[in-house]
Design a protein around this motif. Structure first.
Motif, PDB file in Angstrom:
ATOM      1  N   ASN A  74       0.761  -1.423  -0.111  1.00 22.63           N
ATOM      2  CA  ASN A  74       0.048   0.014   0.018  1.00 22.63           C
ATOM      3  C   ASN A  74       0.888   1.231  -0.090  1.00 22.63           C
ATOM      4  O   ASN A  74       0.380   2.450   0.062  1.00 22.63           O
ATOM      5  CB  ASN A  74      -0.867   0.090   0.900  1.00 22.63           C
ATOM      6  N   GLY A  75       2.204   1.071  -0.223  1.00 23.08           N
ATOM      7  CA  GLY A  75       2.982   2.503  -0.345  1.00 23.08           C
ATOM      8  C   GLY A  75       3.381   2.876   1.156  1.00 23.08           C
ATOM      9  O   GLY A  75       3.985   3.891   1.098  1.00 23.08           O
ATOM     10  N   HIS A  76       3.127   2.229   2.224  1.00 14.49           N
ATOM     11  CA  HIS A  76       3.500   2.667   3.308  1.00 14.49           C
ATOM     12  C   HIS A  76       4.893   1.863   3.994  1.00 14.49           C
ATOM     13  O   HIS A  76       5.331   2.060   5.362  1.00 14.49           O
ATOM     14  CB  HIS A  76       2.418   2.712   4.539  1.00 14.49           C
ATOM     15  N   ILE A  77       5.407   0.687   3.319  1.00 13.35           N
ATOM     16  CA  ILE A  77       6.369   0.009   3.733  1.00 13.35           C
ATOM     17  C   ILE A  77       7.255   0.036   2.545  1.00 13.35           C
ATOM     18  O   ILE A  77       7.115  -0.478   1.590  1.00 13.35           O
ATOM     19  CB  ILE A  77       5.981  -1.276   4.172  1.00 13.35           C
ATOM     20  N   LEU A  78       8.453   0.932   2.632  1.00 11.11           N
ATOM     21  CA  LEU A  78       9.324   0.995   1.431  1.00 11.11           C
ATOM     22  C   LEU A  78      10.912   0.829   1.865  1.00 11.11           C
ATOM     23  O   LEU A  78      11.328   1.124   2.836  1.00 11.11           O
ATOM     24  CB  LEU A  78       9.378   2.603   1.223  1.00 11.11           C
ATOM     25  N   LEU A  79      11.349  -0.092   0.802  1.00 10.46           N
ATOM     26  CA  LEU A  79      12.676  -0.487   0.796  1.00 10.46           C
ATOM     27  C   LEU A  79      13.808   0.849   1.195  1.00 10.46           C
ATOM     28  O   LEU A  79      13.346   1.967   0.458  1.00 10.46           O
ATOM     29  CB  LEU A  79      13.202  -1.275  -0.448  1.00 10.46           C
ATOM     30  N   ALA A  80      14.549   0.773   2.004  1.00 11.95           N
ATOM     31  CA  ALA A  80      15.368   1.848   2.440  1.00 11.95           C
ATOM     32  C   ALA A  80      16.899   1.373   2.423  1.00 11.95           C
ATOM     33  O   ALA A  80      17.178   0.228   2.889  1.00 11.95           O
ATOM     34  CB  ALA A  80      15.031   2.376   3.738  1.00 11.95           C
ATOM     35  N   GLU A  81      17.620   2.353   2.465  1.00 13.75           N
ATOM     36  CA  GLU A  81      19.233   2.099   2.667  1.00 13.75           C
ATOM     37  C   GLU A  81      19.375   1.856   4.200  1.00 13.75           C
ATOM     38  O   GLU A  81      18.882   2.472   5.093  1.00 13.75           O
ATOM     39  CB  GLU A  81      19.901   3.423   2.472  1.00 13.75           C
ATOM     40  N   CYS A  82      19.928   0.797   4.511  1.00 14.95           N
ATOM     41  CA  CYS A  82      20.126   0.330   5.812  1.00 14.95           C
ATOM     42  C   CYS A  82      21.272   1.187   6.377  1.00 14.95           C
ATOM     43  O   CYS A  82      22.459   0.892   6.428  1.00 14.95           O
ATOM     44  CB  CYS A  82      20.624  -0.990   6.212  1.00 14.95           C
ATOM     45  N   ASN A  83      21.007   2.142   7.212  1.00 15.35           N
ATOM     46  CA  ASN A  83      22.074   3.152   7.705  1.00 15.35           C
ATOM     47  C   ASN A  83      21.888   3.257   9.390  1.00 15.35           C
ATOM     48  O   ASN A  83      22.479   4.130   9.982  1.00 15.35           O
ATOM     49  CB  ASN A  83      21.805   4.679   7.030  1.00 15.35           C
ATOM     50  N   GLY A  84      21.101   2.278  10.178  1.00 15.34           N
ATOM     51  CA  GLY A  84      21.168   2.515  11.421  1.00 15.34           C
ATOM     52  C   GLY A  84      20.222   3.262  12.180  1.00 15.34           C
ATOM     53  O   GLY A  84      20.228   3.456  13.349  1.00 15.34           O
ATOM     54  N   ALA A  85      19.513   3.852  11.205  1.00 14.36           N
ATOM     55  CA  ALA A  85      18.584   4.999  11.902  1.00 14.36           C
ATOM     56  C   ALA A  85      17.378   4.033  12.589  1.00 14.36           C
ATOM     57  O   ALA A  85      17.000   3.063  12.017  1.00 14.36           O
ATOM     58  CB  ALA A  85      17.551   5.483  10.594  1.00 14.36           C
ATOM     59  N   PRO A  86      16.861   4.667  13.626  1.00 13.31           N
ATOM     60  CA  PRO A  86      16.045   3.843  14.589  1.00 13.31           C
ATOM     61  C   PRO A  86      14.581   3.489  14.120  1.00 13.31           C
ATOM     62  O   PRO A  86      14.141   2.837  14.494  1.00 13.31           O
ATOM     63  CB  PRO A  86      16.109   4.469  15.864  1.00 13.31           C
ATOM     64  N   GLU A  87      14.385   4.320  13.149  1.00 11.40           N
ATOM     65  CA  GLU A  87      12.850   4.244  12.699  1.00 11.40           C
ATOM     66  C   GLU A  87      12.815   3.043  11.612  1.00 11.40           C
ATOM     67  O   GLU A  87      11.655   2.914  10.981  1.00 11.40           O
ATOM     68  CB  GLU A  87      12.441   5.724  12.072  1.00 11.40           C
ATOM     69  N   LEU A  88      13.905   2.470  11.185  1.00 11.79           N
ATOM     70  CA  LEU A  88      13.872   1.356  10.197  1.00 11.79           C
ATOM     71  C   LEU A  88      13.492   0.242  10.757  1.00 11.79           C
ATOM     72  O   LEU A  88      14.313  -0.097  11.913  1.00 11.79           O
ATOM     73  CB  LEU A  88      15.168   1.595   9.613  1.00 11.79           C
ATOM     74  N   MET A  89      12.872  -0.729  10.150  1.00 10.45           N
ATOM     75  CA  MET A  89      12.784  -1.924  10.280  1.00 10.45           C
ATOM     76  C   MET A  89      13.746  -2.906   9.480  1.00 10.45           C
ATOM     77  O   MET A  89      14.017  -2.511   8.542  1.00 10.45           O
ATOM     78  CB  MET A  89      11.161  -2.426   9.953  1.00 10.45           C
ATOM     79  N   GLU A  90      14.359  -3.779  10.211  1.00  8.71           N
ATOM     80  CA  GLU A  90      15.369  -4.551   9.841  1.00  8.71           C
ATOM     81  C   GLU A  90      15.128  -5.942   9.695  1.00  8.71           C
ATOM     82  O   GLU A  90      14.495  -6.599  10.610  1.00  8.71           O
ATOM     83  CB  GLU A  90      16.742  -4.174  10.382  1.00  8.71           C
ATOM     84  N   ILE A  91      15.426  -6.678   8.310  1.00  6.18           N
ATOM     85  CA  ILE A  91      15.169  -7.941   8.235  1.00  6.18           C
ATOM     86  C   ILE A  91      16.540  -8.712   8.131  1.00  6.18           C
ATOM     87  O   ILE A  91      17.229  -8.157   7.410  1.00  6.18           O
ATOM     88  CB  ILE A  91      14.218  -8.294   6.778  1.00  6.18           C
ATOM     89  N   PHE A  92      16.731  -9.748   8.658  1.00 11.32           N
ATOM     90  CA  PHE A  92      17.941 -10.456   8.633  1.00 11.32           C
ATOM     91  C   PHE A  92      17.865 -11.794   7.967  1.00 11.32           C
ATOM     92  O   PHE A  92      17.175 -12.790   8.889  1.00 11.32           O
ATOM     93  CB  PHE A  92      18.453 -10.799  10.004  1.00 11.32           C
ATOM     94  N   PRO A  93      18.119 -12.149   6.802  1.00 16.64           N
ATOM     95  CA  PRO A  93      18.220 -13.258   5.996  1.00 16.64           C
ATOM     96  C   PRO A  93      19.417 -14.056   5.951  1.00 16.64           C
ATOM     97  O   PRO A  93      20.531 -13.296   6.284  1.00 16.64           O
ATOM     98  CB  PRO A  93      17.801 -12.976   4.679  1.00 16.64           C
ATOM     99  N   LEU A  94      19.535 -15.295   6.051  1.00 18.36           N
ATOM    100  CA  LEU A  94      20.787 -16.040   6.214  1.00 18.36           C
ATOM    101  C   LEU A  94      21.819 -15.850   5.004  1.00 18.36           C
ATOM    102  O   LEU A  94      23.003 -15.827   5.002  1.00 18.36           O
ATOM    103  CB  LEU A  94      20.639 -17.609   6.508  1.00 18.36           C
TER     104      LEU A  94
END
Length: 170
Positions: A74-94
Motif C-alpha cells: 500500500n506504499g507505507h512500507i518502503l525499501l530503504a538504505e540500511c543506515n542504522g536509523a532507529p525508525e527502520l525495520m531491519e530484516i535478517f536473512p541467512l
C-alpha cells in the motif's frame, strides 16, 4: 423609469436567447437528423485507464540487484538504505545482507519474498511478519524497537522460512 429598466432587461434576455437559438440552429444537420451530432472519436484508440495494481515500483531492478522479490503493497512500507536509523525495520536473512524498510502512515502492508529470514528488528510500529516453510504458514509478532526471533531461530525444528508479508500499524 422603472418600467423602462424592466423592459430593457426583458429585451436583452430575449436577444440573448435568440442568439443562442441561432447558434444552435447553424450547427444542426440540414436533413433534420441527429446522425452527425453523435460523439465521434478523435483517434482510433483512446488513452488506457489508470488502474492501480499496487505493484512495487522498480521491483525487477531490485530483484536483479538485491535478490529481494518485492510484489505489492500500500506504499507505507518502503525499501530503504540500511543506515542504522532507529525508525527502520531491519530484516535478517541467512543468505543475503540485512534488508531495511521505512514505515510511514497509520497502516502498512507489503507482500514480498525473502528466503531464509531468521530475525527482525522492529521499529516504533506494531508489526507482524507472515512466513512459510514448505506448506506451513506462520505469523510472528515483531517486538517494538527490539530484535525478534522469527523463522529458523523461532522454530523448534530449525527449518528454513521465507518472509512473505509485513504488516504494520501505529
Amino acid at each position: 423609469m422603472k418600467s423602462r429598466g424592466t423592459f430593457l432587461r426583458i429585451a436583452g434576455a430575449a436577444l440573448a436567447a435568440g442568439a443562442l437559438t441561432c447558434v444552435a440552429m447553424v450547427g444542426m444537420p440540414q436533413d433534420g437528423g441527429t446522425e452527425s451530432l453523435a460523439a465521434q472519436p478523435i483517434a482510433d484508440e483512446g488513452p488506457g485507464y489508470a488502474v492501480e495494481d499496487f505493484s512495487y515500483p522498480n521491483a525487477d531492478r531490485i530483484l536483479a540487484e538485491k535478490k529481494i522479490k518485492l510484489k505489492s503493497g500500500n506504499g507505507h512500507i518502503l525499501l530503504a538504505e540500511c543506515n542504522g536509523a532507529p525508525e527502520l525495520m531491519e530484516i535478517f536473512p541467512l543468505k543475503n545482507e540485512k534488508v531495511c524498510f521505512r514505515v510511514t502512515g497509520d497502516k502498512g502492508y507489503l507482500s514480498l519474498e525473502i528466503p531464509s529470514v531468521f530475525g527482525v528488528k522492529g521499529n516504533s510500529y506494531e508489526a507482524q511478519v507472515a512466513m512459510s516453510t514448505g506448506s506451513e504458514h506462520k505469523t510472528f509478532n515483531v517486538d517494538k524497537n527490539a530484535w525478534t526471533a522469527v523463522g529458523e531461530t523461532a522454530d523448534e525444528q530449525g527449518r528454513d522460512f521465507m518472509l512473505l508479508e509485513i504488516r504494520t500499524s501505529k
